[in-house]
Design an enzyme around this catalytic site. Structure first.
Site, PDB file in Angstrom:
ATOM      1  N   ASN A   1      -8.159  22.331   4.128  1.00  0.00           N
ATOM      2  CA  ASN A   1      -8.184  21.405   5.273  1.00  0.00           C
ATOM      3  C   ASN A   1      -9.270  21.844   6.258  1.00  0.00           C
ATOM      4  OD1 ASN A   1      -5.867  20.420   4.038  1.00  0.00           O
ATOM      5  ND2 ASN A   1      -4.498  21.594   5.347  1.00  0.00           N
ATOM      6  N   ASP A   2      -9.257  23.123   6.584  1.00  0.00           N
ATOM      7  CA  ASP A   2     -10.269  23.612   7.520  1.00  0.00           C
ATOM      8  C   ASP A   2     -11.605  23.860   6.835  1.00  0.00           C
ATOM      9  OD1 ASP A   2      -9.249  23.668  10.163  1.00  0.00           O
ATOM     10  OD2 ASP A   2      -7.802  25.159   9.502  1.00  0.00           O
TER      11      ASP A   2
ATOM     12  N   ARG B   1     -11.399  17.640  11.595  1.00  0.00           N
ATOM     13  CA  ARG B   1     -10.197  17.259  10.831  1.00  0.00           C
ATOM     14  C   ARG B   1      -9.638  15.922  11.276  1.00  0.00           C
ATOM     15  NH1 ARG B   1      -6.521  22.498   9.651  1.00  0.00           N
ATOM     16  NH2 ARG B   1      -4.967  21.001   9.051  1.00  0.00           N
TER      17      ARG B   1
ATOM     18  N   GLU C   1     -11.206  29.735   4.965  1.00  0.00           N
ATOM     19  CA  GLU C   1     -11.325  28.419   5.588  1.00  0.00           C
ATOM     20  C   GLU C   1     -12.563  28.321   6.471  1.00  0.00           C
ATOM     21  OE1 GLU C   1      -7.624  27.751   7.647  1.00  0.00           O
ATOM     22  OE2 GLU C   1      -7.589  29.761   8.472  1.00  0.00           O
TER      23      GLU C   1
ATOM     24  N   ARG D   1       3.721  28.663   7.621  1.00  0.00           N
ATOM     25  CA  ARG D   1       2.933  28.495   8.857  1.00  0.00           C
ATOM     26  C   ARG D   1       3.787  28.955  10.036  1.00  0.00           C
ATOM     27  NH1 ARG D   1       1.069  23.437   6.045  1.00  0.00           N
ATOM     28  NH2 ARG D   1      -1.199  23.387   6.139  1.00  0.00           N
TER      29      ARG D   1
ATOM     30  N   ARG E   1       1.850  33.600   7.017  1.00  0.00           N
ATOM     31  CA  ARG E   1       0.551  33.620   7.687  1.00  0.00           C
ATOM     32  C   ARG E   1       0.794  33.946   9.147  1.00  0.00           C
ATOM     33  NH1 ARG E   1      -3.041  28.280   7.815  1.00  0.00           N
ATOM     34  NH2 ARG E   1      -1.526  27.630   9.375  1.00  0.00           N
TER      35      ARG E   1
ATOM     36  N   CYS F   1      -4.019  26.700  -0.641  1.00  0.00           N
ATOM     37  CA  CYS F   1      -2.844  26.205   0.077  1.00  0.00           C
ATOM     38  C   CYS F   1      -3.184  24.992   0.944  1.00  0.00           C
ATOM     39  CB  CYS F   1      -2.213  27.306   0.923  1.00  0.00           C
ATOM     40  SG  CYS F   1      -3.289  27.915   2.225  1.00  0.00           S
TER      41      CYS F   1
ATOM     42  N   HIS G   1       0.811  -1.222   0.000  1.00  0.00           N
ATOM     43  CA  HIS G   1       0.000   0.000   0.000  1.00  0.00           C
ATOM     44  C   HIS G   1       0.842   1.269   0.000  1.00  0.00           C
ATOM     45  CE1 HIS G   1      -3.910  -2.021   1.249  1.00  0.00           C
ATOM     46  NE2 HIS G   1      -4.104  -1.416   0.109  1.00  0.00           N
TER      47      HIS G   1
HETATM   48  C1  PEP Z   1      -5.960  24.722   5.734  1.00  0.00           C
HETATM   49  O1  PEP Z   1      -6.769  24.826   6.665  1.00  0.00           O
HETATM   50  O2  PEP Z   1      -6.232  24.166   4.650  1.00  0.00           O
HETATM   51  C2  PEP Z   1      -4.597  25.249   5.871  1.00  0.00           C
HETATM   52  C3  PEP Z   1      -3.769  25.301   4.844  1.00  0.00           C
HETATM   53  O3  PEP Z   1      -4.191  25.632   7.088  1.00  0.00           O
HETATM   54  P1  PEP Z   1      -3.808  24.598   8.255  1.00  0.00           P
HETATM   55  O4  PEP Z   1      -3.743  23.217   7.653  1.00  0.00           O
HETATM   56  O5  PEP Z   1      -2.506  25.071   8.785  1.00  0.00           O
HETATM   57  O6  PEP Z   1      -4.934  24.761   9.218  1.00  0.00           O
HETATM   58 MG    MG Z   2      -6.403  26.094   8.337  1.00  0.00          MG
END
Ligand code: PEP
Ligand code: MG
Length: 526
Positions: free
Chosen positions: A417-418, A428, A393, A267, A302, A462, A171
């Site tokens: 992601n958020d 998450r 986000e 970050r 950021r 991002c 995998h």
């Molecule tokens: C996101 O939320 O997609 C992001 C890039 O910020 P982080 O993953 O640092 O929360």
């Molecule tokens: Mg984020």
């Protein structure tokens, strides 16, 4: 020096060599077996959550189910009762299951033995207090065995792997193949004994070639990084910038080496976490200045996004009931205005020396933006950044883009992601992804693209989605101007964009009319 091995995942990459010996010499175990299993299972769930590609997610969830299988637990208990120490019990019971799978004729089931061994190693690592990804970002990793957790996007993925055990159907190798992370199997790790950690090594995952040190420069067939410069988009008269996500000035330098067009997300909270405290203004100034000088393109800093799953001593609360929905990102700034101000001062000082951009996390209202912008404008030192923007986000921002543009936002960066967790109300870290709609997410992004274009605001992505080649093509087709991905993914994403034939973008956009999430994913992934 040059070596030949067996390629099991194609691609080209180079970086400093890093030996991973944890699986050969596990640290003496401590703690409780059940707790260690729980931590390991949570870590697999978290990685499954980070993997938006359903194939990767399923592998991790299958590994999590294996780890939590009561049969394995019972076998471990039986060994403990007969006097085995905990680490021996876990290993021996795992070996027994793996051997049973190894003995089968079916090559697919045989390959699952590697998953059992990997899960056993994760359990043991957790017992020893290490459950996080064990791979240094950007390195060429030399390891006994390739692990799924090592190769996932969102983790600290390495540039390439040289391993002793591995097959193209395991995998971890399947995932590496999807991601374009090269993997070569060598007969013995001792073949690289003369190479010191940190020495530059190139891995050609197509030919199975490993080139060390100076010889790398003499290796004309090795494409070590992506060509610098935005990728011309065949679906229209524009080019897509591919930048990198980093957390330090050193990574900004790796980004340049990988052919990134700058840094799309620095970050800063990772830099804070690395120090275990809020660094002084002078320390920040030095780090940001070095990053801006090293990146070879604009650097988007950021402001610190502490809180949620990134607690930071002295800044965040330990006892929040629901940290993801609580005091995180810019919501902290009003409580610690001096920390925010010092960071902005350090960023403006770096901006006086290079192309620096600044963006703010977790902005959810127009007031949030006004507060951040005013704080930046109030800093008397340094220079105004080249551009100032916000992360998209929190879903409320999807409906505030015209006003944000009017209030001076110069760019938006989609934090998928958020955005995914808040849009779907799925944490998450939650392993169960069945309540998440990729189609809804794609439509939310399409809406953002339309709004950003209509109001003349640059749009970047991002979040982890940008590092998936199929999604990257869709994002570009939707009109995104910039993708920012982990350093080792720069080359693969530039490659995926460059390969798009002129006719493809409209086909990809058809996926948005899908009648179900499954239909959408099937069309997206071709
Ligand atoms: C996101 O939320 O997609 C992001 C890039 O910020 P982080 O993953 O640092 O929360
Ligand atoms: Mg984020």
């Amino acid at each position: 020096m040059e070596l030949n091995g067996t390629p099991i995942a194609p691609g080209f990459a180079a970086g400093p060599l890093a030996r991973i010996v944890a699986d050969e010499h596990p640290a003496p175990p401590t703690g409780d077996l059940g707790e260690a299993r729980g931590r390991a299972a949570a870590s697999l769930g978290e990685r499954a959550h980070a993997a938006l590609n359903p194939g990767h997610r399923d592998v991790l969830l299958a590994q999590q189910a294996m780890l939590l299988d009561p049969e394995w637990w019972d076998a471990v208990q039986a060994r403990l009762e007969s006097g085995d120490p905990p680490e021996v019990a876990v290993q021996a019971a795992g070996d027994q299951f793996a051997a049973a799978l190894d003995a089968l004729d079916d090559p697919y089931l045989k390959a699952r033995a590697a998953d059992v061994r990997e899960v056993a190693a994760l359990w043991l690592a957790s017992l020893a207090g290490e459950v996080t990804a064990r791979t240094p970002a950007g390195a060429v990793v030399l390891a006994g065995r390739l692990a799924v957790a090592d190769v996932l996007p969102g983790g600290r993925a390495a540039a390439a792997y040289i391993v002793q055990d591995g097959s193209p159907t395991m995998h971890a190798a399947l995932i590496a193949q999807n991601l374009g992370v090269p993997v070569v199997v060598v007969d013995s790790l001792s073949l690289l004994d003369s190479v010191t950690d940190g020495e530059e090594v190139a891995v050609d995952g197509d030919a199975g070639r490993i080139v060390v040190g100076e010889a790398r420069r003499a290796a004309p067939t090795l494409a070590l990084s992506a060509p610098p410069g935005p990728v011309p988009w065949r679906g229209g008269p524009r080019a897509i910038e591919v930048r990198a996500n980093v957390g330090s000035a050193e990574e900004a330098q790796s980004a340049r080496r990988a052919g990134a067009d700058g840094v799309g997300l620095f970050r800063t909270e990772l830099f804070f976490q690395g120090r275990g405290r809020v660094p002084s203004r002078a320390e920040q100034q030095e780090e940001y200045r070095r990053a801006a000088a090293a990146a070879g393109g604009p650097v988007c800093f950021r402001t610190f996004d502490a809180g949620g799953d990134k607690p930071l001593a002295g800044l965040t609360l330990a006892d929040e009931e629901n940290p993801a929905l609580g005091r995180r990102g810019m919501r902290l700034y009003r409580d610690v205005p001096e920390v925010f101000r010092e960071q902005l001062e350090a960023m403006r000082t770096a901006a006086a020396e290079g192309p620096v951009e600044v963006m703010f996390p977790m902005v959810a209202t127009l007031d949030d933006w006004n507060y951040c912008r005013d704080a930046l404008d109030a800093v008397g030192t340094g220079a105004r950044p080249k551009a100032v923007g916000v992360m998209v986000e929190v879903p409320s921002l999807l409906f505030l883009i015209p006003e944000l543009a009017a209030l001076g936002v110069q760019f938006l960066s989609l934090g998928t992601n958020d955005l995914t967790q808040y849009l779907s109300a799925v944490d998450r870290a939650e392993a169960d992804r069945s309540h998440l709609s990729p189609l809804a997410l794609a439509r939310a992004i399409a809406h953002t693209c339309r709004e950003a274009a209509a109001h003349g605001v640059k749009l970047a992505v991002c979040g982890g989605l940008a590092a998936d080649p199929a999604w990257a093509v869709l994002l570009a087709a939707l009109g995104v101007d910039e993708l920012s991905v982990p350093v080792p993914r720069v080359s693969a994403i530039k490659g995926a964009l460059a390969k798009v034939p002129a006719a493809s973008p409209p086909d990809v956009l058809d996926a948005l009319t899908a009648a179900s999430d499954q239909d959408f994913l099937a069309r997206l992934c071709g």
